[in-house]
Design an enzyme around this catalytic site. Sequence first.
Site, short mmCIF file in Angstrom:
data_model
loop_
_atom_site.label_atom_id
_atom_site.label_comp_id
_atom_site.label_asym_id
_atom_site.label_seq_id
_atom_site.Cartn_x
_atom_site.Cartn_y
_atom_site.Cartn_z
N GLY A 250 4.39 0.86 -8.71
CA GLY A 250 2.93 0.86 -8.51
C GLY A 250 2.25 2.29 -9.06
O GLY A 250 2.77 2.57 -10.56
N ASP B 161 13.84 10.40 1.40
CA ASP B 161 12.66 10.08 2.48
C ASP B 161 11.79 11.18 2.42
O ASP B 161 12.21 12.28 3.20
CB ASP B 161 13.40 9.59 3.81
CG ASP B 161 12.34 9.47 4.96
OD1 ASP B 161 11.16 9.31 4.73
OD2 ASP B 161 12.76 8.94 5.94
N VAL B 162 10.80 11.36 2.04
CA VAL B 162 9.76 12.35 2.03
C VAL B 162 9.19 12.84 3.41
O VAL B 162 8.88 14.05 3.51
CB VAL B 162 8.52 12.23 1.27
CG1 VAL B 162 8.77 12.05 -0.31
CG2 VAL B 162 7.51 11.15 1.78
N ASN C 281 2.74 11.56 -4.27
CA ASN C 281 2.21 10.32 -4.31
C ASN C 281 2.85 9.13 -3.21
O ASN C 281 1.87 8.53 -2.92
CB ASN C 281 2.55 9.64 -5.65
CG ASN C 281 2.18 8.09 -5.48
OD1 ASN C 281 1.19 7.57 -6.05
ND2 ASN C 281 3.19 7.14 -5.72
N TYR D 203 -5.25 5.42 8.37
CA TYR D 203 -5.05 5.72 7.12
C TYR D 203 -6.09 6.74 6.46
O TYR D 203 -5.67 7.72 5.73
CB TYR D 203 -5.11 4.49 6.03
CG TYR D 203 -5.12 4.69 4.70
CD1 TYR D 203 -3.89 4.94 4.06
CD2 TYR D 203 -6.13 4.57 3.85
CE1 TYR D 203 -3.69 4.98 2.77
CE2 TYR D 203 -5.99 4.81 2.41
CZ TYR D 203 -4.75 5.03 1.86
OH TYR D 203 -4.58 5.05 0.67
N THR E 224 -1.61 -3.16 -6.90
CA THR E 224 -0.26 -2.76 -6.97
C THR E 224 0.28 -3.98 -6.33
O THR E 224 -0.04 -4.83 -5.61
CB THR E 224 -0.14 -1.47 -6.37
OG1 THR E 224 -0.37 -1.69 -4.79
CG2 THR E 224 -0.83 -0.37 -6.86
N PRO E 225 1.60 -3.59 -6.23
CA PRO E 225 2.77 -4.86 -5.44
C PRO E 225 2.46 -4.93 -4.09
O PRO E 225 2.14 -5.79 -3.43
CB PRO E 225 4.23 -4.40 -5.67
CG PRO E 225 3.99 -3.74 -7.26
CD PRO E 225 2.73 -3.13 -7.17
#
Length: 273
Positions: A31, A77-78, A104, A169, A204-205
């Site tokens: 993406g 893994d952020v 991102n 979100y 995006t996907p």
Amino acid sequence: MSEDQTTEDQQPSMPFDLAGRTAVVTGGGSGIGQAISLRLARHGARVEVLDLGVEAAQETVDQVEQAGGVGHATACDVAEQGAVDATVAEILDRRGRIDILVNNAGVAAVGTVEETTVEDLDRVYRVNIKGVYNGLHAVVPHMVEAGGGVVLNMASVASLVAIKDRFAYAMSKGAVLTMTYSIAIDYVSQNIRCNCICPARIHTPFVDGYLRDNYPGREAEMFEKLSQYQPIGRMGKPEEVATLALFLCSDEAAFITGAAYPLDGGVTTLIHP
């Protein structure tokens, strides 16, 4: 030497030249993150692609290298501070410095506060807020030591205006916006610029998967409905986000910090004036 002659060190650089710079892109395996990685690499950056799965990150790096660029893939893994710290240390050992950080990586959640479970809230918090913090906490000290750098965070149109059914979100992306402001003001005197991009819907996907999972048999209908939400009549493209990211990460944007750029097909001004 005649007036129209210049020495080599006086030659102007090409626009958006990132040659010799190291860029870290989280969530770079698909993406928007993939598009940004490819665009930065195309302009000379050595791109460190981080993603939850190394296979996705490597796919991006393969495309970078096929185009003649330099990249490296790392599974990270952020949301885990230890993993981010270790990855940043490895990058510094490999490249010597980090000039650009693109935060991102992110996850989505749909629903009102009543529909949002504590598990939903924790998942979004860990990736979208703590993940950005972990990247900043690991990289900014090295930028300070190196004399400067650029941070670009991926926020959202939901950071700026009310979006229906996006309680968790929107909360997380509002935090990304204010973290952007904090980094910008705290480090402006240390030559660190920090901005964020606030996209509306980008094709995006993830969008295709969301429609497939939630509207089986109605994908085309719902895709059109989501597209028409943007006054311009379509979703954005990852490459369009990447173009703005390239500008903000380059010296052409040297006078820009603490800014939130809507990339939204008119949502913030035409729907929410």
